[in-house]
Design a protein around this motif. Structure first.
Motif, short mmCIF file in Angstrom:
data_model
loop_
_atom_site.label_atom_id
_atom_site.label_comp_id
_atom_site.label_asym_id
_atom_site.label_seq_id
_atom_site.Cartn_x
_atom_site.Cartn_y
_atom_site.Cartn_z
N VAL A 24 -4.48 20.89 -16.69
CA VAL A 24 -3.87 21.07 -18.00
C VAL A 24 -3.19 19.78 -18.46
N GLN A 25 -2.90 19.74 -19.74
CA GLN A 25 -2.07 18.69 -20.33
C GLN A 25 -0.82 19.38 -20.86
N VAL A 26 0.35 18.87 -20.49
CA VAL A 26 1.59 19.40 -21.04
C VAL A 26 1.73 18.85 -22.46
N ILE A 27 1.81 19.73 -23.46
CA ILE A 27 1.72 19.28 -24.85
C ILE A 27 3.02 19.43 -25.63
N HIS A 28 3.95 20.27 -25.16
CA HIS A 28 5.22 20.41 -25.87
C HIS A 28 6.28 20.90 -24.89
N ILE A 29 7.39 20.16 -24.81
CA ILE A 29 8.45 20.49 -23.85
C ILE A 29 9.74 20.82 -24.60
N ILE A 30 10.30 21.99 -24.29
CA ILE A 30 11.64 22.35 -24.75
C ILE A 30 12.62 22.09 -23.61
N ASN A 31 12.30 22.65 -22.44
CA ASN A 31 13.02 22.39 -21.20
C ASN A 31 12.11 22.85 -20.06
N ASP A 145 21.81 26.66 -18.73
CA ASP A 145 21.79 25.57 -19.70
C ASP A 145 21.21 24.30 -19.08
N TRP A 146 20.18 23.76 -19.72
CA TRP A 146 19.57 22.52 -19.25
C TRP A 146 20.21 21.33 -19.94
N SER A 147 20.64 20.35 -19.16
CA SER A 147 21.23 19.14 -19.73
C SER A 147 20.12 18.27 -20.31
N GLU A 148 20.51 17.39 -21.23
CA GLU A 148 19.56 16.45 -21.82
C GLU A 148 18.95 15.55 -20.74
N ASP A 149 19.78 15.17 -19.74
CA ASP A 149 19.28 14.32 -18.66
C ASP A 149 18.18 15.02 -17.87
N SER A 150 18.37 16.32 -17.59
CA SER A 150 17.36 17.08 -16.83
C SER A 150 16.08 17.23 -17.63
#
Length: 398
Positions: A24-31, A145-150
């Motif tokens: 697969v290709q990862v095409i959109h990441i939220i977290n 909650d996912w941090s921006e760094d993660s």
């Protein structure tokens, strides 16, 4: 369009079952718990679709319609995609629409009506090629909650390259997966080792020990609890003593899956006589040519006709074995939509509540006593969505 038609005719849309793996290709990441992938084998289809030159405008545009639309409004070369109308970008204006890109996994907002074209029937039948995923064995450092760094670390390890995706589990609308690319180790392990997540099972535990798994022949039912309050819509029913509702969020997810259920069911074999028996789960074709999930409740004519219960609607109807198919495994594992209800005794005689028993009407219910699946109803209290200043209730239709 001819090249695209040829690709469509030769397309084999994969069944994404547990314990299978795919490139697969990862095409959109939220977290790391919310991202979209697309199998690499569909690359040629996407490339051809992006260059299509649509010419036919839709006669009308409504919520849930499939369309072809121009994604690249600012570039010199138009870039097209399949989309699903979500809602007008402004409720007072029907000239711009918010659209979910079915093969990309994200929303495009305020698309002008002039950028929409009719989606050919052959294109609309293909399920969304963007798959909603959650990274298994990977939890946020601070609760949910996912941090921006993660999130940035996850994007870095994904690195816009193809990955081997192994499906470990699945929920109603999401695949729980492991991702492996050119990095030295799977991405969840790398996230934990570099301090951006914690490593642990965050999906249903899967036994690593060899075992004989008995064939599952029953539907799952939604877990509900005493005093729980649910926002629901009416699915069916004529009496406050026996009616069926669905939680609104579950219903909206079901609508998104509706055509996909039909697509995969068509690939299943027709129901054989040996499986035409009481309480057997099946898919049955309705008058629109779509398949619904059902349970055989009564055999009317041996080996040919039966009364089936549509588990997502609560209704019963007569069906012929020729219109029945085996249910795809992934849809057997999804909880049924319909919740069997009966109101509290002090509400049974409230005539104003009887008008609510129209499919699509929304209200709240509070669970007062648990029932048993479709055998006995859950005793509930009906609560209007809100009340006006005079104290009279207002019920809204979805």
């Amino acid at each position: 369009m001819e090249e695209l038609e040829l690709i469509i005719n030769n397309m084999d849309v994969t069944k994404f079952d547990i314990k299978t793996d795919h490139w697969v290709q990862v095409i959109h990441i939220i977290n790391p718990h919310n991202f979209y992938v697309r199998p690499t084998k569909y690359r040629e289809f996407i490339q051809k679709l992006e260059l299509i030159k649509p010419t036919i405008k839709p006669s009308s545009v409504s919520e849930h319609d499939f369309v072809i639309y121009n994604m690249d409004q600012t570039g010199q070369e138009a870039k097209y995609a399949r989309g699903k109308i979500c809602y007008p970008s402004n409720k007072n204006c029907n000239d711009k629409f918010n659209i979910f890109a079915l093969d990309y996994g994200y929303f495009h907002r305020a698309i002008p009506k002039e950028n929409l074209w009719e989606c050919h029937q052959n294109l609309s039948k293909i399920p969304p090629l963007a798959l909603f995923c959650q990274l298994a064995n990977c939890a946020a450092l601070s609760g949910n909650d996912w941090s921006e760094d993660s999130i940035d670390a996850f994007k870095y390890y994904v690195n816009n390259e193809r990955a081997r995706m192994i499906i470990l589990d699945k929920t109603f609308d999401k695949l729980v997966v492991e991702l492996i690319n050119s990095n030295p180790g799977d991405i969840a392990t790398l996230m934990a080792l570099t301090g951006y997540s914690t490593l642990g099972y965050v999906h249903n535990v899967i036994s690593r020990m060899p075992t004989v798994v008995p064939q599952k022949i029953y539907f799952k039912f939604k877990n509900i609890n005493i005093d729980e309050i649910l926002h629901v819509r009416v699915q069916s029913g004529k009496s406050l003593n026996a009616f069926y509702v669905a939680e609104v969020n579950d219903y909206q997810n079901y609508i998104k899956e509706y055509d996909t259920i039909t697509y995969y069911t068509k690939k299943e074999p027709k129901l054989i006589e040996e499986k035409f028996k009481l309480n057997a789960p099946v898919c049955i074709k309705n008058d629109l040519g779509k398949y619904e999930r059902a349970i055989i409740k009564d055999i009317i004519v041996p080996e040919t006709k039966a009364i089936v219960k549509l588990v997502d609607w609560g209704k019963e109807e007569q069906g012929h074995i020729s219109n029945m198919k085996q249910i795809p495994e992934q849809y057997l594992n999804l909880p049924v939509l319909a919740i069997y209800c009966s109101v509290e005794e002090n509400q049974v005689w409230d005539n104003s509540l009887h008008r609510l028993l129209c499919p699509g009407i929304e209200f709240l219910i509070q669970i007062k006593q648990l029932g048993k699946e479709f055998e006995s109803p859950n005793i509930v209290k009906i609560i209007p969505l809100n009340s006006n200043s005079s104290g009279s209730s207002t019920i809204y239709r979805y």
